[in-house]
Design a protein around this motif. Structure first.
Motif, PDB file in Angstrom:
ATOM      1  N   PHE A  91       0.844  -1.186   0.000  1.00 15.23           N
ATOM      2  CA  PHE A  91       0.000   0.000   0.000  1.00 15.23           C
ATOM      3  C   PHE A  91       0.882   1.240   0.000  1.00 15.23           C
ATOM      4  N   TYR A  92       0.502   2.238  -0.784  1.00 17.31           N
ATOM      5  CA  TYR A  92       1.328   3.429  -0.987  1.00 17.31           C
ATOM      6  C   TYR A  92       0.601   4.688  -0.528  1.00 17.31           C
ATOM      7  N   THR A  93       1.356   5.612   0.050  1.00 18.80           N
ATOM      8  CA  THR A  93       0.814   6.942   0.309  1.00 18.80           C
ATOM      9  C   THR A  93       1.012   7.775  -0.954  1.00 18.80           C
ATOM     10  N   ASP A  94       0.286   8.872  -1.061  1.00 19.27           N
ATOM     11  CA  ASP A  94       0.402   9.748  -2.227  1.00 19.27           C
ATOM     12  C   ASP A  94       1.635  10.639  -2.118  1.00 19.27           C
ATOM     13  N   ASN A  95       2.202  10.977  -3.251  1.00 20.05           N
ATOM     14  CA  ASN A  95       3.255  11.980  -3.341  1.00 20.05           C
ATOM     15  C   ASN A  95       2.567  13.245  -3.848  1.00 20.05           C
ATOM     16  N   ASP A  96       2.284  14.188  -2.950  1.00 21.04           N
ATOM     17  CA  ASP A  96       1.538  15.386  -3.337  1.00 21.04           C
ATOM     18  C   ASP A  96       2.444  16.525  -3.810  1.00 21.04           C
ATOM     19  N   GLU A  97       3.725  16.218  -4.032  1.00 23.31           N
ATOM     20  CA  GLU A  97       4.653  17.214  -4.581  1.00 23.31           C
ATOM     21  C   GLU A  97       5.335  16.684  -5.836  1.00 23.31           C
ATOM     22  N   PHE A  98       4.642  15.839  -6.596  1.00 21.82           N
ATOM     23  CA  PHE A  98       5.199  15.248  -7.802  1.00 21.82           C
ATOM     24  C   PHE A  98       5.304  16.309  -8.888  1.00 21.82           C
ATOM     25  N   LEU A  99       6.478  16.481  -9.466  1.00 20.99           N
ATOM     26  CA  LEU A  99       6.730  17.540 -10.460  1.00 20.99           C
ATOM     27  C   LEU A  99       6.226  18.885  -9.958  1.00 20.99           C
ATOM     28  N   ARG A 100       6.550  19.162  -8.720  1.00 17.07           N
ATOM     29  CA  ARG A 100       6.284  20.400  -8.003  1.00 17.07           C
ATOM     30  C   ARG A 100       4.827  20.570  -7.546  1.00 17.07           C
ATOM     31  N   ASP A 101       3.822  20.476  -8.448  1.00 20.01           N
ATOM     32  CA  ASP A 101       2.461  20.792  -8.033  1.00 20.01           C
ATOM     33  C   ASP A 101       1.428  19.741  -8.447  1.00 20.01           C
ATOM     34  N   HIS A 102       1.861  18.503  -8.707  1.00 22.18           N
ATOM     35  CA  HIS A 102       0.945  17.429  -9.059  1.00 22.18           C
ATOM     36  C   HIS A 102       0.949  16.369  -7.958  1.00 22.18           C
ATOM     37  N   THR A 103      -0.036  15.494  -7.985  1.00 24.34           N
ATOM     38  CA  THR A 103      -0.111  14.397  -7.024  1.00 24.34           C
ATOM     39  C   THR A 103       0.049  13.075  -7.759  1.00 24.34           C
ATOM     40  N   PHE A 104       1.006  12.277  -7.297  1.00 23.93           N
ATOM     41  CA  PHE A 104       1.248  10.943  -7.850  1.00 23.93           C
ATOM     42  C   PHE A 104       0.609   9.939  -6.905  1.00 23.93           C
ATOM     43  N   SER A 105      -0.278   9.089  -7.429  1.00 21.77           N
ATOM     44  CA  SER A 105      -0.960   8.076  -6.624  1.00 21.77           C
ATOM     45  C   SER A 105      -0.759   6.709  -7.250  1.00 21.77           C
ATOM     46  N   GLN A 106      -0.765   5.689  -6.408  1.00 20.67           N
ATOM     47  CA  GLN A 106      -0.658   4.319  -6.914  1.00 20.67           C
ATOM     48  C   GLN A 106      -1.591   3.423  -6.115  1.00 20.67           C
ATOM     49  N   ASN A 107      -2.372   2.610  -6.848  1.00 23.36           N
ATOM     50  CA  ASN A 107      -3.242   1.635  -6.206  1.00 23.36           C
ATOM     51  C   ASN A 107      -2.393   0.530  -5.582  1.00 23.36           C
ATOM     52  N   PRO A 108      -2.925  -0.180  -4.601  1.00 24.84           N
ATOM     53  CA  PRO A 108      -2.156  -1.268  -3.970  1.00 24.84           C
ATOM     54  C   PRO A 108      -1.777  -2.358  -4.974  1.00 24.84           C
ATOM     55  N   ILE A 109      -0.672  -3.018  -4.698  1.00 23.76           N
ATOM     56  CA  ILE A 109      -0.251  -4.197  -5.463  1.00 23.76           C
ATOM     57  C   ILE A 109      -0.487  -5.404  -4.562  1.00 23.76           C
ATOM     58  N   TYR A 110      -1.269  -6.350  -5.060  1.00 28.15           N
ATOM     59  CA  TYR A 110      -1.575  -7.558  -4.299  1.00 28.15           C
ATOM     60  C   TYR A 110      -0.750  -8.713  -4.846  1.00 28.15           C
ATOM     61  N   GLN A 111      -0.310  -9.587  -3.953  1.00 25.51           N
ATOM     62  CA  GLN A 111       0.575 -10.687  -4.336  1.00 25.51           C
ATOM     63  C   GLN A 111       0.131 -11.969  -3.644  1.00 25.51           C
ATOM     64  N   VAL A 112       0.090 -13.060  -4.410  1.00 21.85           N
ATOM     65  CA  VAL A 112      -0.172 -14.391  -3.857  1.00 21.85           C
ATOM     66  C   VAL A 112       0.971 -15.285  -4.310  1.00 21.85           C
ATOM     67  N   ARG A 113       1.588 -15.988  -3.364  1.00 25.03           N
ATOM     68  CA  ARG A 113       2.695 -16.898  -3.681  1.00 25.03           C
ATOM     69  C   ARG A 113       2.376 -18.289  -3.190  1.00 25.03           C
ATOM     70  N   GLY A 114       2.810 -19.277  -3.971  1.00 22.06           N
ATOM     71  CA  GLY A 114       2.657 -20.662  -3.579  1.00 22.06           C
ATOM     72  C   GLY A 114       3.947 -21.432  -3.822  1.00 22.06           C
ATOM     73  N   HIS A 115       4.252 -22.341  -2.925  1.00 23.23           N
ATOM     74  CA  HIS A 115       5.453 -23.179  -3.031  1.00 23.23           C
ATOM     75  C   HIS A 115       5.046 -24.631  -2.770  1.00 23.23           C
ATOM     76  N   LEU A 116       5.499 -25.524  -3.633  1.00 16.62           N
ATOM     77  CA  LEU A 116       5.312 -26.956  -3.460  1.00 16.62           C
ATOM     78  C   LEU A 116       6.717 -27.558  -3.435  1.00 16.62           C
ATOM     79  N   ILE A 117       7.110 -28.101  -2.288  1.00 16.58           N
ATOM     80  CA  ILE A 117       8.488 -28.567  -2.078  1.00 16.58           C
ATOM     81  C   ILE A 117       8.480 -30.064  -1.799  1.00 16.58           C
ATOM     82  N   TYR A 118       9.345 -30.775  -2.505  1.00 20.60           N
ATOM     83  CA  TYR A 118       9.500 -32.212  -2.264  1.00 20.60           C
ATOM     84  C   TYR A 118      10.923 -32.450  -1.765  1.00 20.60           C
TER      85      TYR A 118
END
Length: 123
Positions: A51-78
């Motif tokens: 989860f990311y907070t916003d950068n409200d000083e992107f290129l001086r006067d813009h706001t950069f936002s990013q939606n969360p990145i979700y991850q699922v991992r699986g391991h099968l070990i023998y």
């Protein structure tokens, strides 16, 4: 300055430069996993979200936002009786689209499945 404090402090942008190496934002990544051994086979499953907070000083006067990145991992070990093991791993990412102020860039991660085969040889 203490090294741990340096790593935890977000970089501050230099208003005189168009490109800054710092993100000027925070990210948080909680994870939860489970592992179960069934004889010589071990099954592992984990999930995470970044989860990311916003950068409200992107290129001086813009706001950069990013939606969360979700991850699922699986391991099968023998695990073989002689100490050799082999694993089949997979990771799935979703989300992460980005936007600046009122327009959307959509350079984020959409769907990226990853599959790997690993092993170890012990003598």
């Amino acid at each position: 300055m203490d090294e741990a404090v340096k790593q935890a402090t977000p970089s501050l942008p230099d208003a005189s430069k168009l490109i800054n190496l710092g993100n000027n934002r925070w990210s948080f990544k909680p994870e939860l996993g489970i592992s179960k051994r069934l004889g010589p086979v071990t099954v592992e499953l984990s999930g995470a979200g970044t989860f990311y907070t916003d950068n409200d000083e992107f290129l001086r006067d813009h706001t950069f936002s990013q939606n969360p990145i979700y991850q699922v991992r699986g391991h099968l070990i023998y695990a073989f009786s002689n100490g050799v093991w082999v694993a089949l791993d997979t990771t799935y990412f979703a989300g992460g689209s980005t936007s600046v102020s009122v327009w959307s860039i959509h350079l984020g991660i959409a769907l990226i499945p990853v599959l790997a085969l690993l092993g170890s040889l012990h003598k």
